[in-house]
Design an enzyme around this catalytic site. Structure first.
Site, PDB file in Angstrom:
ATOM      1  N   HIS A 173      -1.874   4.243   3.064  1.00 59.50           N
ATOM      2  CA  HIS A 173      -3.001   4.160   2.135  1.00 59.50           C
ATOM      3  C   HIS A 173      -4.375   3.927   2.751  1.00 59.50           C
ATOM      4  CE1 HIS A 173      -0.156   4.359  -1.103  1.00 59.50           C
ATOM      5  NE2 HIS A 173       0.530   3.361  -0.567  1.00 59.50           N
ATOM      6  N   HIS A 217       1.727  -2.831  -1.264  1.00 59.56           N
ATOM      7  CA  HIS A 217       2.033  -1.728  -2.182  1.00 59.56           C
ATOM      8  C   HIS A 217       0.763  -1.346  -2.941  1.00 59.56           C
ATOM      9  CE1 HIS A 217       3.996   0.622  -5.319  1.00 59.56           C
ATOM     10  NE2 HIS A 217       3.433  -0.150  -6.222  1.00 59.56           N
TER      11      HIS A 217
END
Length: 156
Positions: free
Chosen positions: A40, A147
């Site tokens: 990410h 996450h």
């Protein structure tokens, strides 16, 4: 004499091999925090309207091995700013867990979505640069993102 030394060293050698067998796999395992960063974080670039950005990044970050990951978001902010989200507004995660946090300000991101009809191994993605608040799940010590849960538009 040489035989006695061999008999003494053999159990030590076997023990060393057993220890290496248990330790080595854990050395190569990627932590959840490192996986979050690999999947990410792209702090070095700004959101790109380049239509090939997602195709290149998804391949480069190993998210097209064995299957095409259907959706992924890259964050174009300094890592420390994303880590600080873990101490901002607490929200409930999509899965009902209570360890998610929403960024106080919007961040530059790029959404990557698998295009219709795209099949492994020819993974093709649609690139969408955006400015959104991010929601991340955090854990560990230090408390860091593990996450990417969602991105949301500014509610003002």
């Amino acid at each position: 004499m040489a035989l006695e030394k061999s008999l003494v060293l053999l159990p030590l050698f076997v023990l060393m091999l057993l220890v290496l067998g248990w330790v080595q796999p854990s050395l190569g395992k990627e932590s959840r925090a490192k996986k979050f960063q690999r999947q990410h974080m792209d702090s070095d670039s700004s959101p790109s309207s380049n239509s090939t950005y997602c195709n290149q990044m998804m391949r480069r970050r190993n998210m097209t091995q064995g299957r095409c990951k259907p959706v992924n978001t890259f964050v174009h902010e300094p890592l420390v700013d994303v880590q600080n989200v873990c101490f901002q507004e607490k929200v409930t995660c999509k899965n009902g867990q209570a360890n998610c946090y929403k960024s106080n300000s919007s961040m530059h991101i790029t959404d990557c979505r698998l295009t219709n009809g795209s099949r492994y191994p020819n993974c093709a993605y649609r690139t969408s640069p955006k400015e959104r608040h991010i929601i991340v799940a955090c854990e560990g010590s230090p408390y860091v993102p593990v996450h990417f849960d969602a991105s949301v538009e500014d509610s003002t």
